[in-house]
Motif scaffolding. Structure first.
Motif, PDB file in Angstrom:
ATOM      1  N   PRO A 199       0.504 -11.605  -9.450  1.00  0.00           N
ATOM      2  CA  PRO A 199       0.631 -10.205  -9.817  1.00  0.00           C
ATOM      3  C   PRO A 199      -0.912  -9.514 -10.169  1.00  0.00           C
ATOM      4  CG  PRO A 199       1.289 -11.464 -11.627  1.00  0.00           C
ATOM      5  CD  PRO A 199       1.172 -12.299 -10.494  1.00  0.00           C
ATOM      6  N   PRO A 200      -0.788  -8.493  -9.559  1.00  0.00           N
ATOM      7  CA  PRO A 200      -2.302  -7.637  -9.812  1.00  0.00           C
ATOM      8  C   PRO A 200      -2.500  -7.508 -11.271  1.00  0.00           C
ATOM      9  CG  PRO A 200      -0.576  -6.207  -9.013  1.00  0.00           C
ATOM     10  CD  PRO A 200      -0.213  -7.297  -8.726  1.00  0.00           C
ATOM     11  N   VAL A 201      -3.955  -7.937 -11.659  1.00  0.00           N
ATOM     12  CA  VAL A 201      -4.467  -7.503 -12.765  1.00  0.00           C
ATOM     13  C   VAL A 201      -5.157  -6.238 -12.901  1.00  0.00           C
ATOM     14  CG1 VAL A 201      -5.859  -8.196 -14.793  1.00  0.00           C
ATOM     15  CG2 VAL A 201      -4.811  -9.865 -13.138  1.00  0.00           C
ATOM     16  N   SER A 202      -4.493  -5.300 -13.790  1.00  0.00           N
ATOM     17  CA  SER A 202      -5.355  -3.916 -13.993  1.00  0.00           C
ATOM     18  C   SER A 202      -6.513  -3.965 -14.689  1.00  0.00           C
ATOM     19  CB  SER A 202      -4.211  -3.100 -14.814  1.00  0.00           C
ATOM     20  OG  SER A 202      -4.558  -1.803 -14.936  1.00  0.00           O
ATOM     21  N   ARG A 203      -7.786  -3.609 -13.938  1.00  0.00           N
ATOM     22  CA  ARG A 203      -8.863  -3.562 -14.494  1.00  0.00           C
ATOM     23  C   ARG A 203      -9.474  -2.081 -14.251  1.00  0.00           C
ATOM     24  NH1 ARG A 203     -11.532  -9.000 -11.891  1.00  0.00           N
ATOM     25  NH2 ARG A 203     -10.007 -10.618 -13.047  1.00  0.00           N
ATOM     26  N   PRO A 204     -10.198  -1.747 -15.423  1.00  0.00           N
ATOM     27  CA  PRO A 204     -10.705  -0.247 -15.334  1.00  0.00           C
ATOM     28  C   PRO A 204     -11.843  -0.356 -14.050  1.00  0.00           C
ATOM     29  CG  PRO A 204     -11.563  -1.266 -17.249  1.00  0.00           C
ATOM     30  CD  PRO A 204     -10.627  -2.501 -16.823  1.00  0.00           C
ATOM     31  N   ALA A 205     -11.651   0.663 -13.387  1.00  0.00           N
ATOM     32  CA  ALA A 205     -12.723   0.916 -12.360  1.00  0.00           C
ATOM     33  C   ALA A 205     -14.306   1.094 -13.032  1.00  0.00           C
ATOM     34  CB  ALA A 205     -12.355   2.043 -11.615  1.00  0.00           C
ATOM     35  N   PRO A 206     -15.336   0.457 -12.372  1.00  0.00           N
ATOM     36  CA  PRO A 206     -16.635   0.590 -12.871  1.00  0.00           C
ATOM     37  C   PRO A 206     -17.089   2.064 -12.851  1.00  0.00           C
ATOM     38  CG  PRO A 206     -16.647  -0.454 -10.842  1.00  0.00           C
ATOM     39  CD  PRO A 206     -15.406  -0.355 -11.300  1.00  0.00           C
ATOM     40  N   PRO A 207     -17.762   2.448 -13.801  1.00  0.00           N
ATOM     41  CA  PRO A 207     -18.165   4.022 -13.894  1.00  0.00           C
ATOM     42  C   PRO A 207     -19.244   4.090 -12.436  1.00  0.00           C
ATOM     43  CG  PRO A 207     -19.724   2.878 -15.239  1.00  0.00           C
ATOM     44  CD  PRO A 207     -18.576   1.934 -14.780  1.00  0.00           C
ATOM     45  N   ALA A 208     -18.773   5.455 -11.644  1.00  0.00           N
ATOM     46  CA  ALA A 208     -19.421   5.545 -10.497  1.00  0.00           C
ATOM     47  C   ALA A 208     -20.962   5.877 -10.901  1.00  0.00           C
ATOM     48  CB  ALA A 208     -18.889   7.067  -9.860  1.00  0.00           C
ATOM     49  N   PRO A 209     -22.045   5.657  -9.822  1.00  0.00           N
ATOM     50  CA  PRO A 209     -23.439   5.923 -10.297  1.00  0.00           C
ATOM     51  C   PRO A 209     -23.680   7.118 -10.087  1.00  0.00           C
ATOM     52  CG  PRO A 209     -23.087   4.901  -8.000  1.00  0.00           C
ATOM     53  CD  PRO A 209     -21.848   4.793  -8.665  1.00  0.00           C
ATOM     54  N   PRO A 210     -24.599   7.730 -10.808  1.00  0.00           N
ATOM     55  CA  PRO A 210     -24.891   9.152 -10.823  1.00  0.00           C
ATOM     56  C   PRO A 210     -25.407   9.627  -9.383  1.00  0.00           C
ATOM     57  CG  PRO A 210     -26.769   7.935 -12.121  1.00  0.00           C
ATOM     58  CD  PRO A 210     -25.608   7.184 -11.841  1.00  0.00           C
ATOM     59  N   ALA A 211     -25.055  10.692  -8.871  1.00  0.00           N
ATOM     60  CA  ALA A 211     -25.529  11.128  -7.590  1.00  0.00           C
ATOM     61  C   ALA A 211     -27.032  11.351  -7.739  1.00  0.00           C
ATOM     62  CB  ALA A 211     -24.991  12.476  -7.436  1.00  0.00           C
ATOM     63  N   PRO A 212     -27.874  10.698  -6.368  1.00  0.00           N
ATOM     64  CA  PRO A 212     -29.113  10.732  -6.279  1.00  0.00           C
ATOM     65  C   PRO A 212     -29.704  12.187  -6.082  1.00  0.00           C
ATOM     66  CG  PRO A 212     -28.246  10.000  -4.181  1.00  0.00           C
ATOM     67  CD  PRO A 212     -27.112  10.238  -5.262  1.00  0.00           C
ATOM     68  N   VAL A 213     -30.804  12.433  -6.658  1.00  0.00           N
ATOM     69  CA  VAL A 213     -31.283  13.815  -6.532  1.00  0.00           C
ATOM     70  C   VAL A 213     -31.708  14.219  -5.152  1.00  0.00           C
ATOM     71  CG1 VAL A 213     -33.519  15.124  -7.215  1.00  0.00           C
ATOM     72  CG2 VAL A 213     -32.612  13.727  -8.888  1.00  0.00           C
ATOM     73  N   GLN A 214     -31.235  15.387  -4.684  1.00  0.00           N
ATOM     74  CA  GLN A 214     -31.583  15.861  -3.568  1.00  0.00           C
ATOM     75  C   GLN A 214     -32.791  16.727  -3.388  1.00  0.00           C
ATOM     76  OE1 GLN A 214     -31.652  16.325  -0.095  1.00  0.00           O
ATOM     77  NE2 GLN A 214     -29.504  15.711  -0.185  1.00  0.00           N
ATOM     78  N   LEU A 215     -33.906  16.124  -2.600  1.00  0.00           N
ATOM     79  CA  LEU A 215     -35.104  16.858  -2.649  1.00  0.00           C
ATOM     80  C   LEU A 215     -35.433  17.847  -1.356  1.00  0.00           C
ATOM     81  CD1 LEU A 215     -37.562  14.100  -3.389  1.00  0.00           C
ATOM     82  CD2 LEU A 215     -36.675  15.688  -4.908  1.00  0.00           C
ATOM     83  N   THR A 216     -34.364  17.796  -0.440  1.00  0.00           N
ATOM     84  CA  THR A 216     -34.615  18.811   0.901  1.00  0.00           C
ATOM     85  C   THR A 216     -34.262  20.241   0.252  1.00  0.00           C
ATOM     86  OG1 THR A 216     -32.209  18.204   1.384  1.00  0.00           O
ATOM     87  CG2 THR A 216     -34.061  16.942   2.261  1.00  0.00           C
ATOM     88  N   LYS A 217     -34.917  21.250   1.059  1.00  0.00           N
ATOM     89  CA  LYS A 217     -34.515  22.424   1.054  1.00  0.00           C
ATOM     90  C   LYS A 217     -34.891  23.346   2.254  1.00  0.00           C
ATOM     91  CE  LYS A 217     -38.529  24.243  -1.061  1.00  0.00           C
ATOM     92  NZ  LYS A 217     -39.328  25.198  -1.923  1.00  0.00           N
ATOM     93  N   VAL A 218     -34.596  24.544   2.142  1.00  0.00           N
ATOM     94  CA  VAL A 218     -34.681  25.190   3.449  1.00  0.00           C
ATOM     95  C   VAL A 218     -35.364  26.715   3.101  1.00  0.00           C
ATOM     96  CG1 VAL A 218     -33.835  26.349   5.587  1.00  0.00           C
ATOM     97  CG2 VAL A 218     -32.815  24.318   4.912  1.00  0.00           C
ATOM     98  N   THR A 219     -36.424  26.961   3.688  1.00  0.00           N
ATOM     99  CA  THR A 219     -37.168  28.147   3.392  1.00  0.00           C
ATOM    100  C   THR A 219     -37.179  29.157   4.353  1.00  0.00           C
ATOM    101  OG1 THR A 219     -38.641  26.954   1.514  1.00  0.00           O
ATOM    102  CG2 THR A 219     -39.282  29.303   2.203  1.00  0.00           C
ATOM    103  N   LEU A 220     -36.861  30.043   4.308  1.00  0.00           N
ATOM    104  CA  LEU A 220     -36.611  31.014   5.479  1.00  0.00           C
ATOM    105  C   LEU A 220     -37.831  31.985   5.501  1.00  0.00           C
ATOM    106  CD1 LEU A 220     -32.898  32.239   5.637  1.00  0.00           C
ATOM    107  CD2 LEU A 220     -33.759  30.196   6.914  1.00  0.00           C
TER     108      LEU A 220
END
Length: 424
Positions: A199-220
């Motif tokens: 039978p499957p053992v219920s285990r808490p999911a590990p915390p998701a890693p923080p989203a990496p910083v997005q350095l891109t941008k668009v300048t018009l």
């Protein structure tokens, strides 16, 4: 200040200005700050830049760029009294986008008392070659007081390399690995009898890693005024359109009929608005005037968040567009009007930033206003059927006598609506 020297600074609110001279071939330059403990950030939240303009403590805020007389500045507002006790150093950074600092003339950093306007420190950086990021200066604690040090340390690896050195997790472009040749499955000679699964053992999911910083941008810019949201991957979710502004001078050049200068009031009220045309043929306007704030989850899928009078980059005027309903849009024209506090955009610097939920931010500054204009078309968003395109307009309009600002925009872009007087 010479490189490596230091001076005490006041702990009142400070304006940190990175400045340089504009001109052909000069790359776009941005200011940012990192809050350090033991030479590293505690998390990516300690990195303040154009995609993350305010620290949670309120100690640092990225205010944005302005240009006047061939000089460009990018400003950070720093309140050292609100820097958390654990923070030892606040590093002040310049990064070049689309070139090196050898192409950025007259680069400097200046620390001012925000209230009095007096200069507490200034460092002029010279001799750059291949660097694309610079630590120009830093605030640091010494015996219970704050000091500023002129650093002048360059990085050829750009903002990404500098940020990584200080412990920032940076989002990198995803590269698709070449596919492996197909493998022909081999049938085993004998098939073992299946064993009943435990039978499957219920285990808490590990915390998701923080989203990496997005350095891109668009300048018009004038030379490159359009960008495809489709190619940027930003055609779903909510897209926030932000307008923030600063008064360049104490007086406006456009005043009474006799041409006298009229003071710009502290309660200058700009209104962000949008004309829309949907694919079913319906047209309308979203604006504070007449309390037509729109709706995000039903037509026109555009909502004006509120009415701001400060122009601060952290708030300002905000308009949200629900791109999950992009198929409903034919075109959207975002524009701004002066409701009260001035008669023209002269001496006013404004920056427009579009923040798609799943794409790089798109920003541009308005050109200097040289006509008595109380209304400016900012950006035109067009659905071509195959693409969603944002075009920088930055077009100042001068309504004819007796013609409302909204009607002037309508006439300039051929919307064809009927207008009646309204008020907030």
């Amino acid at each position: 200040m010479p490189k490596g020297s230091n001076v005490p600074v006041p702990t009142t609110a400070l304006r940190v200005e990175l400045g340089w001279r504009s001109g052909p071939g000069v790359p776009d330059t941005d200011a940012s700050a990192l809050l350090l403990v033991g030479g590293k950030v505690r998390s990516d939240a300690d990195f303040i830049f154009y995609n993350q303009p305010q620290h949670s403590s309120g100690a640092i805020r990225h205010e944005g760029k302005r240009e006047a007389g061939g000089q460009v500045t990018d400003t950070l507002i720093v309140d050292l009294t609100r820097v958390e006790p654990a923070i030892e150093t606040v590093v002040l950074v310049a990064s070049a986008d689309g070139g090196t600092f050898a192409q950025v003339p007259g680069l400097y950093i200046e620390v001012k008392d925000a209230g009095r306007g007096t200069v507490a420190a200034r460092f002029d950086s010279a001799g750059a070659t291949v660097e694309t990021a610079f630590v120009l200066g830093e605030f640091y604690r010494r015996q219970g007081a704050w000091k500023f040090r002129a650093v002048g340390q360059g990085y050829s690896s750009g903002l990404e390399g500098l940020a990584t050195d200080y412990g920032i997790t940076v989002d990198e472009p995803q590269h698709t690995a070449p596919s492996a040749p197909p493998v022909t499955p081999v049938r085993p000679a004998t098939v073992p009898r299946p064993v009943p699964a435990a039978p499957p053992v219920s285990r808490p999911a590990p915390p998701a890693p923080p989203a990496p910083v997005q350095l891109t941008k668009v300048t018009l810019t004038k030379a490159s005024p359009s960008v495809s949201l489709t190619k940027q991957g930003g055609t779903s979710g909510a897209m926030r359109v932000n307008l923030n502004w600063q008064v360049r001078k104490q007086f406006s050049g456009w005043g009474s009929k006799r041409g006298r200068a009229v003071a710009l009031h502290a309660d200058l009220d700009l209104d962000l608005c949008a004309l829309f045309e949907l694919n079913d043929g319906s047209k309308g306007v979203v604006q504070a005037l007449g309390n037509t704030f729109g709706s995000l989850h039903q037509p026109p899928y555009i909502h004006l968040d509120g009415d701001d009078r400060t122009g601060a980059v952290a708030s300002g005027e905000n308009l949200t567009i629900n791109l999950d309903h992009k198929q409903a849009f034919r075109r959207i024209l975002v524009f701004v009007t002066i409701y009260e506090g001035a008669r023209s955009f002269a001496d006013l610097h404004a920056t427009v930033t579009l923040h798609p939920q799943f794409g790089a931010p798109i920003e541009f500054s308005l050109d200097e206003c040289t006509v008595p204009s109380p209304v400016c078309a900012l950006a035109l968003i067009t659905n071509t059927g195959q693409d969603l395109v944002v075009r920088r307009e930055a077009r100042y309009l001068v309504p004819d006598r007796g013609v409302s600002m909204q009607r002037a925009v309508d006439h300039a872009y051929g919307w064809g609506m009927n207008w009646t007087p309204g008020r907030k």
